[in-house]
Design a protein around this motif. Structure first.
Motif, short mmCIF file in Angstrom:
data_model
loop_
_atom_site.label_atom_id
_atom_site.label_comp_id
_atom_site.label_asym_id
_atom_site.label_seq_id
_atom_site.Cartn_x
_atom_site.Cartn_y
_atom_site.Cartn_z
N ASN A 1 0.81 -1.22 0.00
CA ASN A 1 0.00 0.00 0.00
C ASN A 1 0.85 1.28 0.00
O ASN A 1 0.33 2.37 0.24
CB ASN A 1 -0.96 0.01 1.19
CG ASN A 1 -0.26 -0.13 2.52
OD1 ASN A 1 0.97 -0.25 2.60
ND2 ASN A 1 -1.04 -0.12 3.60
N VAL A 2 2.14 1.14 -0.29
CA VAL A 2 3.04 2.28 -0.39
C VAL A 2 3.61 2.35 -1.80
O VAL A 2 4.12 1.34 -2.31
CB VAL A 2 4.20 2.18 0.63
CG1 VAL A 2 5.22 3.29 0.41
CG2 VAL A 2 3.65 2.23 2.05
N GLY A 3 3.53 3.49 -2.42
CA GLY A 3 4.13 3.69 -3.73
C GLY A 3 5.54 4.23 -3.56
O GLY A 3 5.76 5.18 -2.80
N LEU A 4 6.52 3.63 -4.24
CA LEU A 4 7.91 4.06 -4.14
C LEU A 4 8.41 4.51 -5.51
O LEU A 4 8.30 3.77 -6.49
CB LEU A 4 8.78 2.93 -3.61
CG LEU A 4 10.29 3.24 -3.48
CD1 LEU A 4 10.53 4.34 -2.46
CD2 LEU A 4 11.05 1.97 -3.09
N SER B 1 -5.40 1.28 -3.70
CA SER B 1 -4.67 0.48 -2.70
C SER B 1 -3.50 1.26 -2.09
O SER B 1 -2.97 0.87 -1.05
CB SER B 1 -4.13 -0.80 -3.33
OG SER B 1 -3.08 -0.54 -4.24
N ILE B 2 -3.09 2.34 -2.72
CA ILE B 2 -1.93 3.12 -2.27
C ILE B 2 -2.38 4.21 -1.30
O ILE B 2 -3.25 5.03 -1.62
CB ILE B 2 -1.17 3.75 -3.45
CG1 ILE B 2 -0.59 2.67 -4.35
CG2 ILE B 2 -0.07 4.68 -2.96
CD1 ILE B 2 0.45 1.80 -3.69
N ALA C 1 -0.44 4.85 5.54
CA ALA C 1 -1.33 4.12 4.62
C ALA C 1 -2.31 3.23 5.36
O ALA C 1 -3.37 2.89 4.81
CB ALA C 1 -0.49 3.29 3.65
N ASN C 2 -1.99 2.83 6.59
CA ASN C 2 -2.88 1.97 7.35
C ASN C 2 -4.03 2.74 8.00
O ASN C 2 -4.98 2.13 8.52
CB ASN C 2 -2.10 1.22 8.43
CG ASN C 2 -1.22 0.13 7.84
OD1 ASN C 2 -1.50 -0.41 6.77
ND2 ASN C 2 -0.14 -0.20 8.53
N ASN C 3 -3.96 4.08 7.98
CA ASN C 3 -5.06 4.89 8.48
C ASN C 3 -6.11 5.08 7.38
O ASN C 3 -5.92 4.65 6.25
CB ASN C 3 -4.54 6.25 8.96
CG ASN C 3 -3.65 6.13 10.17
OD1 ASN C 3 -3.86 5.30 11.04
ND2 ASN C 3 -2.62 6.97 10.22
N SER C 4 -7.18 5.73 7.72
CA SER C 4 -8.22 6.00 6.73
C SER C 4 -7.66 6.92 5.64
O SER C 4 -7.17 8.01 5.93
CB SER C 4 -9.43 6.67 7.40
OG SER C 4 -10.29 7.22 6.42
N LYS C 5 -7.74 6.49 4.39
CA LYS C 5 -7.18 7.28 3.30
C LYS C 5 -7.93 8.60 3.10
O LYS C 5 -7.33 9.65 2.84
CB LYS C 5 -7.16 6.47 2.00
CG LYS C 5 -6.22 5.26 2.05
CD LYS C 5 -6.25 4.49 0.75
CE LYS C 5 -5.29 3.30 0.79
NZ LYS C 5 -5.66 2.31 1.82
#
Length: 290
Positions: free
Chosen positions: A46-49, A81-82, A230-234
């Motif tokens: 869920n992280v874009g790099l 998803s990111i 990312a694990n919090n509410s987007k």
């Protein structure tokens, strides 16, 4: 905005990519990239790099690189998803500035037709949080690029500067504006008028960056921070980012009004109900991003 790679190096340079990215695959709607490496990271992907990958030029920001970076940013922006994005360079250079060879012969008419620096500030329109992981040189446009990010982590070898004055011009990508808002008039004026750099330690003291890490741990730490976000509410995270950014763009009274409106708006989301219920019930919240 200016690249001093020719002054920084006495001869050709070959920079190795960050170890974490050596086997990275590209992640883009339009196919493979030439000047960047882009992939999903994190335990939940869920992280874009995005890694700037123009090593022989110390990641100088040519227009094709900017175009590819913007494409990757938009891909991550549109990917549900990111939840957060990390932007980095190599262990030796985040970005040494703009590509001077590309702009040295440009005319005033060309610049005013908005062909120069086209798309350079697209990052500021991304609503998902962006963390800059800065190792080595962040000079000119490289410093301005980092300043457009929401959080800056730095390696112990990081150097920040706006050296445009040394080649007969001034910052053109927000350096005189964002830098001044972050570090204050005196230090910003000194950096812009002298072209002098500041170290990671000086940057932290000035409030330009939030944390310093060993060079080899920097990207990993930035990804871990991005995972927490990312694990919090987007949707609520985007509201929080908008509210903090307003502190730099509005008066205090206007900012407070916006903050209150955004705070009230969270009560229209399912995630607010879930988050508060989880707190009361002493369990972990299960956010659905709506």
């Amino acid at each position: 905005m200016a690249s001093l790679s020719a002054l920084l190096l006495r001869g050709p340079s070959l920079l190795r990519p960050c170890p974490q990215l050596s086997a990275a695959r590209t992640y883009a709607a339009g196919g493979d990239f030439k000047y960047i490496i882009s992939e999903k990271k994190g335990k939940k992907n869920n992280v874009g790099l995005i890694q700037l990958n123009r090593p022989k030029a110390l990641n100088a920001l040519c227009q094709p690189l900017i175009n590819e970076m913007n494409q990757a940013l938009m891909t991550f922006q549109e990917d549900p998803s990111i939840g957060a994005i990390v932007l980095t360079g190599s262990e030796k250079s985040f970005a040494a500035g703009a590509d001077i060879k590309e702009m040295s012969d440009k005319t005033l008419q060309f610049c005013y037709s908005e062909k120069l620096l086209k798309g350079w500030d697209n990052m500021s329109q991304v609503t998902k949080p962006i963390i800059a992981a800065v190792n080595g040189f962040a000079l000119g446009g490289g410093c301005e690029l980092a300043l457009m990010c929401d959080i800056i982590y730095a390696g112990e070898n990081a150097q920040f500067g706006q050296p445009e004055i040394l080649i007969g011009t001034i910052p053109g990508g927000g350096g005189t504006q964002r830098l001044t808002r972050v570090v204050g008039k005196s230090l910003a004026m000194e950096m812009v008028l002298t072209g002098d750099r500041i170290s990671a330690q000086e940057a932290k003291q000035a409030g330009l960056i939030s944390k310093i890490f060993p060079v080899e741990k920097l990207v990993e730490e930035a990804i871990q921070c991005a995972e927490k976000i990312a694990n919090n509410s987007k949707i609520v995270t985007q509201m929080a980012k908008e509210s903090v950014n307003a502190a730099f763009e509005t008066t205090l009274a206007e900012g407070i009004r916006l903050e209150k409106k955004l705070f009230f708006s969270t009560f229209a989301t399912d995630d607010q109900k879930e988050g508060m219920s989880a707190f009361v019930e002493k369990r972990k919240a299960n956010f659905k991003d709506n």
